[in-house]
Design a protein around this motif. Structure first.
Motif, mmCIF file in Angstrom:
data_model
loop_
_atom_site.group_PDB
_atom_site.id
_atom_site.type_symbol
_atom_site.label_atom_id
_atom_site.label_comp_id
_atom_site.label_asym_id
_atom_site.label_seq_id
_atom_site.Cartn_x
_atom_site.Cartn_y
_atom_site.Cartn_z
ATOM 1 N N LYS A 1 43.528 -24.729 -5.678
ATOM 2 C CA LYS A 1 43.501 -23.337 -6.115
ATOM 3 C C LYS A 1 44.200 -23.149 -7.454
ATOM 4 C CE LYS A 1 43.322 -21.725 -1.412
ATOM 5 N NZ LYS A 1 44.017 -21.095 -0.321
ATOM 6 N N ALA A 2 44.323 -24.224 -8.207
ATOM 7 C CA ALA A 2 44.994 -24.152 -9.502
ATOM 8 C C ALA A 2 44.116 -23.416 -10.498
ATOM 9 C CB ALA A 2 45.307 -25.549 -10.021
ATOM 10 N N ARG A 3 44.733 -22.596 -11.318
ATOM 11 C CA ARG A 3 44.009 -21.877 -12.353
ATOM 12 C C ARG A 3 43.995 -22.714 -13.616
ATOM 13 N NH1 ARG A 3 46.485 -16.053 -13.062
ATOM 14 N NH2 ARG A 3 47.225 -17.276 -14.790
ATOM 15 N N THR A 4 42.874 -22.736 -14.287
ATOM 16 C CA THR A 4 42.813 -23.400 -15.585
ATOM 17 C C THR A 4 42.694 -22.326 -16.654
ATOM 18 O OG1 THR A 4 40.429 -23.614 -15.390
ATOM 19 C CG2 THR A 4 41.748 -25.496 -14.695
ATOM 20 N N VAL A 5 43.402 -22.516 -17.729
ATOM 21 C CA VAL A 5 43.400 -21.539 -18.817
ATOM 22 C C VAL A 5 42.318 -21.936 -19.800
ATOM 23 C CG1 VAL A 5 44.758 -20.539 -20.669
ATOM 24 C CG2 VAL A 5 45.848 -21.103 -18.500
ATOM 25 N N ASP A 6 41.436 -20.995 -20.081
ATOM 26 C CA ASP A 6 40.334 -21.230 -21.015
ATOM 27 C C ASP A 6 40.779 -20.772 -22.391
ATOM 28 O OD1 ASP A 6 37.916 -21.679 -22.220
ATOM 29 O OD2 ASP A 6 36.961 -19.889 -21.401
ATOM 30 N N SER A 7 41.520 -21.622 -23.104
ATOM 31 C CA SER A 7 42.073 -21.220 -24.392
ATOM 32 C C SER A 7 40.983 -21.072 -25.443
ATOM 33 C CB SER A 7 43.128 -22.224 -24.858
ATOM 34 O OG SER A 7 42.548 -23.503 -24.990
ATOM 35 N N GLU A 8 39.946 -21.877 -25.401
ATOM 36 C CA GLU A 8 38.878 -21.759 -26.380
ATOM 37 C C GLU A 8 38.140 -20.436 -26.205
ATOM 38 O OE1 GLU A 8 34.771 -24.014 -27.741
ATOM 39 O OE2 GLU A 8 36.225 -25.049 -26.471
ATOM 40 N N GLY A 9 37.906 -20.033 -24.984
ATOM 41 C CA GLY A 9 37.248 -18.756 -24.723
ATOM 42 C C GLY A 9 38.087 -17.589 -25.181
ATOM 43 N N ARG A 10 39.382 -17.680 -25.067
ATOM 44 C CA ARG A 10 40.268 -16.598 -25.504
ATOM 45 C C ARG A 10 40.268 -16.475 -27.029
ATOM 46 N NH1 ARG A 10 43.672 -14.319 -21.733
ATOM 47 N NH2 ARG A 10 43.657 -15.347 -19.708
ATOM 48 N N ILE A 11 40.197 -17.601 -27.703
ATOM 49 C CA ILE A 11 40.148 -17.558 -29.170
ATOM 50 C C ILE A 11 38.843 -16.928 -29.632
ATOM 51 C CG2 ILE A 11 40.030 -18.984 -31.257
ATOM 52 C CD1 ILE A 11 41.976 -20.906 -29.806
ATOM 53 N N ALA A 12 37.740 -17.311 -29.019
ATOM 54 C CA ALA A 12 36.442 -16.733 -29.375
ATOM 55 C C ALA A 12 36.433 -15.235 -29.096
ATOM 56 C CB ALA A 12 35.331 -17.423 -28.597
ATOM 57 N N GLN A 13 37.026 -14.802 -28.000
ATOM 58 C CA GLN A 13 37.097 -13.382 -27.675
ATOM 59 C C GLN A 13 37.933 -12.643 -28.719
ATOM 60 O OE1 GLN A 13 39.059 -12.600 -23.975
ATOM 61 N NE2 GLN A 13 38.443 -10.456 -23.933
ATOM 62 N N PHE A 14 39.039 -13.221 -29.165
ATOM 63 C CA PHE A 14 39.876 -12.607 -30.182
ATOM 64 C C PHE A 14 39.110 -12.460 -31.491
ATOM 65 C CE2 PHE A 14 42.823 -12.920 -33.751
ATOM 66 C CZ PHE A 14 43.738 -11.922 -33.441
ATOM 67 N N GLU A 15 38.370 -13.510 -31.876
ATOM 68 C CA GLU A 15 37.615 -13.453 -33.123
ATOM 69 C C GLU A 15 36.495 -12.433 -33.050
ATOM 70 O OE1 GLU A 15 36.495 -17.499 -33.856
ATOM 71 O OE2 GLU A 15 38.448 -17.992 -34.724
ATOM 72 N N ARG A 16 35.841 -12.294 -31.922
ATOM 73 C CA ARG A 16 34.802 -11.268 -31.780
ATOM 74 C C ARG A 16 35.410 -9.880 -31.870
ATOM 75 N NH1 ARG A 16 33.108 -14.393 -27.524
ATOM 76 N NH2 ARG A 16 33.942 -12.901 -26.030
ATOM 77 N N ARG A 17 36.573 -9.702 -31.288
ATOM 78 C CA ARG A 17 37.190 -8.378 -31.244
ATOM 79 C C ARG A 17 37.739 -7.964 -32.609
ATOM 80 N NH1 ARG A 17 41.379 -7.736 -26.670
ATOM 81 N NH2 ARG A 17 39.484 -7.804 -25.458
ATOM 82 N N TYR A 18 38.403 -8.850 -33.299
ATOM 83 C CA TYR A 18 39.099 -8.506 -34.520
ATOM 84 C C TYR A 18 38.480 -9.109 -35.772
ATOM 85 C CZ TYR A 18 42.579 -6.967 -31.201
ATOM 86 O OH TYR A 18 43.216 -6.325 -30.164
ATOM 87 N N GLY A 19 37.331 -9.678 -35.661
ATOM 88 C CA GLY A 19 36.709 -10.325 -36.811
ATOM 89 C C GLY A 19 37.349 -11.668 -37.016
ATOM 90 N N GLY A 20 36.538 -12.642 -37.298
ATOM 91 C CA GLY A 20 37.106 -13.979 -37.304
ATOM 92 C C GLY A 20 37.111 -14.634 -38.656
ATOM 93 N N GLY A 21 38.109 -15.433 -38.841
ATOM 94 C CA GLY A 21 38.170 -16.385 -39.922
ATOM 95 C C GLY A 21 38.139 -15.860 -41.336
ATOM 96 N N GLY A 22 38.518 -14.651 -41.587
ATOM 97 C CA GLY A 22 38.558 -14.144 -42.957
ATOM 98 C C GLY A 22 39.681 -14.785 -43.749
ATOM 99 N N THR A 23 39.465 -15.032 -45.037
ATOM 100 C CA THR A 23 40.514 -15.604 -45.863
ATOM 101 C C THR A 23 41.268 -14.487 -46.541
ATOM 102 O OG1 THR A 23 38.994 -15.845 -47.709
ATOM 103 C CG2 THR A 23 39.270 -17.736 -46.249
ATOM 104 N N ALA A 24 42.520 -14.705 -46.751
ATOM 105 C CA ALA A 24 43.354 -13.654 -47.352
ATOM 106 C C ALA A 24 43.570 -13.901 -48.803
ATOM 107 C CB ALA A 24 44.689 -13.594 -46.634
#
Length: 84
Positions: A61-84
């Motif tokens: 019953k161990a939970r696995t953390v989907d870190s790649e999915g969380r990064i993709a969700q963050f980029e979709r929400r806030y726009g991804g990979g823009g250079t400053a």
């Protein structure tokens, strides 16, 4: 073993309170509480919070953390990979 150098090694029952599971083994752990075991003997009992019977890794019953999915969700929400 040299006498008087090592702790007392004896039979002890470890009881997992979360799973209601107990097992008899040998250990140096001590306890004031005792339990009557299936073989008719009385052994000291040590209560533990978690054992292999209730640990999520061993029960499957161990939970696995989907870190790649969380990064993709963050980029979709806030726009991804823009250079400053």
């Amino acid at each position: 073993m040299q006498q008087d150098k090592h702790p007392d090694y004896h039979s002890v029952v470890f009881r997992d309170r979360a799973a209601g599971y107990a097992f008899l083994t040998r250990s140096t752990a001590t306890s004031d509480q005792t339990i009557d075991w299936d073989d008719g003997e009385t052994y000291p009992v040590v209560d533990v919070e978690i054992s292999s019977e209730s640990h999520p890794f061993y029960t499957g019953k161990a939970r696995t953390v989907d870190s790649e999915g969380r990064i993709a969700q963050f980029e979709r929400r806030y726009g991804g990979g823009g250079t400053a």
